[in-house]
Motif scaffolding. Structure first.
Motif, PDB file in Angstrom:
ATOM      1  N   ALA A 357      54.456 -11.912  32.806  1.00 20.12           N
ATOM      2  CA  ALA A 357      54.611 -10.631  33.512  1.00 20.12           C
ATOM      3  C   ALA A 357      53.277  -9.902  33.601  1.00 20.12           C
ATOM      4  CB  ALA A 357      55.656  -9.767  32.805  1.00 20.12           C
ATOM      5  N   ILE A 358      52.539  -9.928  32.495  1.00 24.81           N
ATOM      6  CA  ILE A 358      51.222  -9.267  32.493  1.00 24.81           C
ATOM      7  C   ILE A 358      50.288  -9.994  33.463  1.00 24.81           C
ATOM      8  CG2 ILE A 358      49.172  -8.818  31.063  1.00 24.81           C
ATOM      9  CD1 ILE A 358      51.213  -8.353  28.708  1.00 24.81           C
ATOM     10  N   ALA A 359      50.333 -11.321  33.433  1.00 25.68           N
ATOM     11  CA  ALA A 359      49.463 -12.102  34.329  1.00 25.68           C
ATOM     12  C   ALA A 359      49.767 -11.808  35.787  1.00 25.68           C
ATOM     13  CB  ALA A 359      49.636 -13.588  34.038  1.00 25.68           C
ATOM     14  N   ARG A 360      51.002 -11.426  36.072  1.00 23.95           N
ATOM     15  CA  ARG A 360      51.350 -11.101  37.459  1.00 23.95           C
ATOM     16  C   ARG A 360      51.066  -9.650  37.811  1.00 23.95           C
ATOM     17  NH1 ARG A 360      56.732 -14.027  39.606  1.00 23.95           N
ATOM     18  NH2 ARG A 360      56.341 -16.093  38.752  1.00 23.95           N
ATOM     19  N   GLY A 361      50.451  -8.932  36.893  1.00 23.75           N
ATOM     20  CA  GLY A 361      50.028  -7.564  37.181  1.00 23.75           C
ATOM     21  C   GLY A 361      51.053  -6.499  36.856  1.00 23.75           C
ATOM     22  N   HIS A 362      52.138  -6.844  36.177  1.00 27.72           N
ATOM     23  CA  HIS A 362      53.122  -5.821  35.793  1.00 27.72           C
ATOM     24  C   HIS A 362      52.589  -5.006  34.620  1.00 27.72           C
ATOM     25  CE1 HIS A 362      56.500  -7.233  38.248  1.00 27.72           C
ATOM     26  NE2 HIS A 362      56.111  -8.460  37.950  1.00 27.72           N
ATOM     27  N   ASP A 363      52.887  -3.706  34.672  1.00 26.01           N
ATOM     28  CA  ASP A 363      52.672  -2.848  33.508  1.00 26.01           C
ATOM     29  C   ASP A 363      53.966  -2.966  32.697  1.00 26.01           C
ATOM     30  OD1 ASP A 363      52.175  -0.913  31.692  1.00 26.01           O
ATOM     31  OD2 ASP A 363      52.117   0.767  33.108  1.00 26.01           O
ATOM     32  N   VAL A 364      53.927  -3.698  31.584  1.00 23.75           N
ATOM     33  CA  VAL A 364      55.205  -4.023  30.938  1.00 23.75           C
ATOM     34  C   VAL A 364      55.527  -3.109  29.770  1.00 23.75           C
ATOM     35  CG1 VAL A 364      55.106  -6.466  31.592  1.00 23.75           C
ATOM     36  CG2 VAL A 364      54.218  -5.756  29.370  1.00 23.75           C
ATOM     37  N   GLN A 365      56.806  -2.918  29.595  1.00 23.46           N
ATOM     38  CA  GLN A 365      57.314  -2.227  28.424  1.00 23.46           C
ATOM     39  C   GLN A 365      58.206  -3.249  27.696  1.00 23.46           C
ATOM     40  OE1 GLN A 365      58.900   1.485  29.503  1.00 23.46           O
ATOM     41  NE2 GLN A 365      58.567   2.310  27.464  1.00 23.46           N
ATOM     42  N   ILE A 366      58.006  -3.384  26.382  1.00 21.95           N
ATOM     43  CA  ILE A 366      58.721  -4.426  25.631  1.00 21.95           C
ATOM     44  C   ILE A 366      59.750  -3.779  24.706  1.00 21.95           C
ATOM     45  CG2 ILE A 366      58.453  -6.299  23.951  1.00 21.95           C
ATOM     46  CD1 ILE A 366      57.191  -6.842  26.744  1.00 21.95           C
ATOM     47  N   TYR A 367      60.934  -4.296  24.738  1.00 21.96           N
ATOM     48  CA  TYR A 367      61.981  -3.895  23.790  1.00 21.96           C
ATOM     49  C   TYR A 367      62.365  -5.152  23.035  1.00 21.96           C
ATOM     50  CZ  TYR A 367      62.352   0.107  26.896  1.00 21.96           C
ATOM     51  OH  TYR A 367      62.066   1.210  27.655  1.00 21.96           O
ATOM     52  N   ALA A 368      62.264  -5.114  21.711  1.00 26.06           N
ATOM     53  CA  ALA A 368      62.571  -6.336  20.965  1.00 26.06           C
ATOM     54  C   ALA A 368      63.219  -5.990  19.637  1.00 26.06           C
ATOM     55  CB  ALA A 368      61.294  -7.136  20.727  1.00 26.06           C
ATOM     56  N   LEU A 389      63.429  -7.829  25.628  1.00 28.02           N
ATOM     57  CA  LEU A 389      63.470  -7.506  27.054  1.00 28.02           C
ATOM     58  C   LEU A 389      62.051  -7.197  27.515  1.00 28.02           C
ATOM     59  CD1 LEU A 389      66.456  -4.951  27.457  1.00 28.02           C
ATOM     60  CD2 LEU A 389      66.523  -7.447  27.389  1.00 28.02           C
ATOM     61  N   VAL A 390      61.678  -7.799  28.633  1.00 28.19           N
ATOM     62  CA  VAL A 390      60.389  -7.472  29.259  1.00 28.19           C
ATOM     63  C   VAL A 390      60.723  -6.633  30.499  1.00 28.19           C
ATOM     64  CG1 VAL A 390      58.306  -8.412  30.329  1.00 28.19           C
ATOM     65  CG2 VAL A 390      59.426  -9.664  28.450  1.00 28.19           C
ATOM     66  N   VAL A 391      60.248  -5.387  30.503  1.00 30.32           N
ATOM     67  CA  VAL A 391      60.650  -4.444  31.543  1.00 30.32           C
ATOM     68  C   VAL A 391      59.407  -3.963  32.294  1.00 30.32           C
ATOM     69  CG1 VAL A 391      61.767  -2.198  31.959  1.00 30.32           C
ATOM     70  CG2 VAL A 391      62.642  -3.727  30.170  1.00 30.32           C
ATOM     71  N   ASP A 392      59.531  -3.802  33.603  1.00 39.11           N
ATOM     72  CA  ASP A 392      58.438  -3.214  34.387  1.00 39.11           C
ATOM     73  C   ASP A 392      58.480  -1.697  34.164  1.00 39.11           C
ATOM     74  OD1 ASP A 392      56.718  -3.837  37.253  1.00 39.11           O
ATOM     75  OD2 ASP A 392      57.308  -1.774  36.787  1.00 39.11           O
ATOM     76  N   ARG A 393      57.383  -1.165  33.610  1.00 42.15           N
ATOM     77  CA  ARG A 393      57.366   0.252  33.228  1.00 42.15           C
ATOM     78  C   ARG A 393      57.524   1.165  34.447  1.00 42.15           C
ATOM     79  NH1 ARG A 393      55.059   2.200  28.488  1.00 42.15           N
ATOM     80  NH2 ARG A 393      53.836   0.287  28.263  1.00 42.15           N
ATOM     81  N   VAL A 394      57.030   0.724  35.585  1.00 45.79           N
ATOM     82  CA  VAL A 394      57.052   1.588  36.777  1.00 45.79           C
ATOM     83  C   VAL A 394      58.444   1.609  37.421  1.00 45.79           C
ATOM     84  CG1 VAL A 394      55.990   1.983  39.042  1.00 45.79           C
ATOM     85  CG2 VAL A 394      54.616   1.052  37.152  1.00 45.79           C
ATOM     86  N   THR A 395      59.009   0.437  37.646  1.00 46.65           N
ATOM     87  CA  THR A 395      60.298   0.377  38.353  1.00 46.65           C
ATOM     88  C   THR A 395      61.494   0.338  37.411  1.00 46.65           C
ATOM     89  OG1 THR A 395      60.262  -2.040  38.328  1.00 46.65           O
ATOM     90  CG2 THR A 395      59.249  -0.954  40.239  1.00 46.65           C
ATOM     91  N   GLY A 396      61.267   0.021  36.158  1.00 40.68           N
ATOM     92  CA  GLY A 396      62.375  -0.123  35.210  1.00 40.68           C
ATOM     93  C   GLY A 396      63.113  -1.438  35.336  1.00 40.68           C
ATOM     94  N   VAL A 397      62.695  -2.288  36.263  1.00 40.18           N
ATOM     95  CA  VAL A 397      63.392  -3.572  36.461  1.00 40.18           C
ATOM     96  C   VAL A 397      63.189  -4.481  35.233  1.00 40.18           C
ATOM     97  CG1 VAL A 397      63.362  -5.722  37.818  1.00 40.18           C
ATOM     98  CG2 VAL A 397      63.308  -3.498  38.972  1.00 40.18           C
TER      99      VAL A 397
END
Ligand code: FAD
Length: 446
Positions: A357-368, A389-397
Motif C-alpha cells: 500500500a505504501i509502495a503504491r503511494g497510499h497514506d496508510v493507517q494501520i489497525y492491528a 487492517l490496512v486503511v487509506d487515511r484519506v479515503t478511509g477505504v
C-alpha cells in the motif's frame, strides 16, 4: 471456420480447462477435452484438496491435547499414515469421477491422453488429429526442483501425497505456502521437520506482520526454521539418510522435499508450431481476455503465470467461454484476490499488504491486534490470533485485511466481499460485533 471437428478443443482437464469446457458447451459449442493424467488436475489430484485433507488429519494432534483442557481424558493415540493415504485416495477418486461425469453430462467429448498442438487449429491426440475452431491451453504447472547436485533425491508435493510411510525426519526446502503447509502437516503427524528457506521470513509477498505471526506458529509447532540460505547440494549417506549441505551446516533427514516453486507446463506442447508466444518465464503470454499471440488459441490458469490459484483458473476459464462462445466479453480483474495459507493456525489475506500500500503511494493507517483466542485460555496452548487492517487515511477505504487464526480462511472469505465492495473503516465500525468470536475484532479495532 466450417471444416472443423469441434468448436473448442481444451488441453488439460484441471480447474480452468474443465470449467471452460463445461461453460462453452452450455453456450452450445461442440467441445472436446484431453487429460493426460487424472481428471480434476492439480487442485483435485495433488494440490488443494488432498493437501486440505492432510491438514485436517494433522490438526487432530492439537485437538487431542486441547480436549484435556476441557476435562476430557484422552488415552494413548496413534496415527496410521497408510490408512490416511488410502482414505484420501478414495476421496480423490470420487472427486475425479465427478469431474468426468460432469463433462459427460454437458456433452463434452473426453480424450484420455496427451494432446499437442499441430497448428493453431489442430490438436494431435493418441494418433488422431482434431480440427478445432478454438483451442484452449489449460495445462497447469509442474513442481521445479532446485538446480543443485543431488536434486533428484528431492521429492516434491506430487510425491508427498503418496509416501509409503510417514518419515521420522523431513527437510522441506522453500518458504512459500506449500512449504509452510507441509511443514505443519508433517509436524502435526509426528515428524521432526526442518524448513529451509532463503529469505529472512517465510511467505514472501504477504504482509510482514502476518509473516511474523506465521513464523511464530511454526516455532510453537516445533518446526525448525533455517532462514537465509539454501542447500548447495544433497547426497545420500551410507545409512540411507539424506544430507542437505548448507553453508557451514548440514541437515540430515529421511526425506527431503523441494517446495521451491512451480513452472508452466508447456514442454513439448507444440507452441511454436501454433505460433503461441511465451514470456521470459516460459509462461504462455496472454491478453486480458486470455488470448495468445495466435488468435484462435487461448490459455488460462497456471500455464499463463498470472495468479496460480484454483479460483483464478476457474474464473479465467469461465470468462474465456463466456467471451468466445457466450457473446459476453469478460475481462478478469486480478487485483483483489483473497488467499489462504493452511498453516496451523492458518493465515489468510485480502488486498494490499502494508508495504504494498505504501509502495503504491497510499497514506496508510494501520489497525492491528494480537490476542489469545478464548479456546486456548482453557487449553494452555500458546496460539495467538493476529489481525491487521490496512486503511487509506484519506479515503478511509480498507485496502487490506490480514489474519492469522484457526478460522482465518473462512473469515477472510466473508470479509473479502466487503473489501471488494470498497468498504471503508467507518463501514467496518458501524457493523455490529458477533460475540464472542475472534472475527468480532474486525469491527472493534479503534
Ligand atoms: P491444473 O489444475 O494443473 O490442470 C492442468 C491439467 O492439464 C493437469 O491435469 C495435467 O495433467 C493436464 N495436462 C498437462 N499437459 C497436458 C497435455 N499436453 N495433454 C493433456 N493433458 C495435459 N490453489 C488454491 O486456490 N488453493 C489451495 O489451497 C491450493 N493448494 C495447492 C497445493 C499444492 C500442493 C499445489 C501444487 C497447488 C495448490 N494450489 C492451490 C494451486 C492450484 O492447484 C492450481 O492453481 C490450479 O490447479 C490450476 O489450475 P489449472 O487449470 O491451471 O491447471
Amino acid at each position: 471456420m466450417t471444416d472443423v471437428d469441434v468448436d473448442l478443443f481444451v488441453i488439460g482437464g484441471g480447474s480452468g480447462g474443465v470449467r471452460a469446457a463445461r461453460i462453452a458447451a452450455t453456450h452450445g459449442a461442440r467441445v472436446a477435452i484431453a487429460e493426460e493424467h487424472r481428471w480434476g488436475g492439480t487442485c483435485v489430484i495433488r494440490g488443494c484438496v488432498p493437501k486440505k485433507l492432510l491438514v485436517y488429519a494433522s490438526e487432530f494432534a492439537h485437538a487431542f491435547d486441547d480436549a484435556r483442557g476441557f476435562g476430557w481424558e484422552v488415552g494413548p493415540v496413534r496415527h496410521d499414515w497408510a490408512a490416511l493415504i488410502a482414505a484420501k485416495d478414495r476421496e480423490i477418486a470420487r472427486l475425479s469421477g465427478l469431474y468426468q461425469g460432469n463433462l459427460e453430462r454437458h456433452g463434452v467429448v473426453r480424450h484420455d491422453g496427451r494432446a499437442t498442438l499441430v497448428d493453431a487449429h489442430t490438436v494431435a491426440i493418441g494418433g488422431a488429429r482434431v480440427r478445432a475452431g478454438h483451442i484452449l491451453i489449460a495445462t497447469g504447472g509442474r513442481p521445479v526442483r532446485p538446480r543443485i547436485p543431488g536434486a533428484e533425491l528431492f521429492i516434491t508435493s506430487d510425491e508427498a501425497f503418496h509416501l509409503p510411510t510417514l518419515p521420522a525426519r523431513i527437510a522441506i526446502v522453500g518458504g512459500g505456502y506449500i512449504g509452510v503447509e507441509f511443514a505443519h502437516i508433517f509436524r502435526g503427524l509426528g515428524a521432526e521437520v526442518t524448513l529451509i528457506h532463503r529469505r529472512d521470513r517465510v511467505l514472501a509477498g504477504f504482509d510482514d506482520d502476518l509473516r511474523d505471526a506465521v513464523e511464530a506458529g511454526l516455532a510453537r509447532a516445533g518446526v525448525v526454521v533455517r532462514a537465509g540460505g539454501e542447500p548447495r547440494a544433497v547426497r545420500r549417506a551410507a545409512d540411507g539418510a539424506i544430507v542437505l549441505e548448507l553453508d557451514g551446516a548440514e541437515v540430515v533427514a529421511d526425506v527431503a522435499m523441494a517446495a521451491t516453486g512451480r513452472a508452466p507446463h508447456t514442454a513439448g506442447l507444440g507452441l511454436e508450431a501454433a505460433g503461441v508466444a511465451v514470456d521470459a518465464r516460459g509462461a504462455i503470454a496472454v491478453d486480458a481476455w486470455s488470448q495468445t499471440s495466435a488468435p484462435s488459441v487461448y490459455a488460462v490458469g497456471d500455464v499463463t503465470g498470472r495468479v496460480a490459484l484454483t479460483p483464478v483458473a476457474i474464473r479465467e476459464g469461465h470468462a474465456f467461454a463466456d467471451t468466445v462462445f457466450g457473446g459476453k466479453a469478460i475481462k478478469i480483474d486480478h487485483e483483489l484476490i483473497a488467499t489462504a495459507v493452511f498453516a496451523q493456525p492458518a493465515a489468510a489475506a485480502v488486498g494490499l499488504s502494508e508495504a504494498a500500500a505504501i509502495a503504491r503511494g497510499h497514506d496508510v493507517q494501520i489497525y492491528a491486534t494480537k490476542f489469545r483466542p478464548m479456546k486456548h485460555t482453557m487449553t494452555g496452548r500458546g496460539d495467538q490470533v493476529f489481525l491487521k487492517l490496512v486503511v487509506d487515511r484519506v479515503t478511509g477505504v480498507v485496502l487490506g485485511v490480514h489474519m492469522v487464526a484457526a478460522e482465518a480462511p473462512e473469515i477472510i472469505q466473508a470479509v473479502a466481499i466487503a473489501v471488494t465492495m470498497g468498504a471503508t473503516k467507518d463501514d467496518f465500525d458501524r457493523t455490529f460485533a458477533v460475540h464472542p468470536t475472534a472475527a468480532e475484532e474486525l469491527v472493534l479495532l479503534r
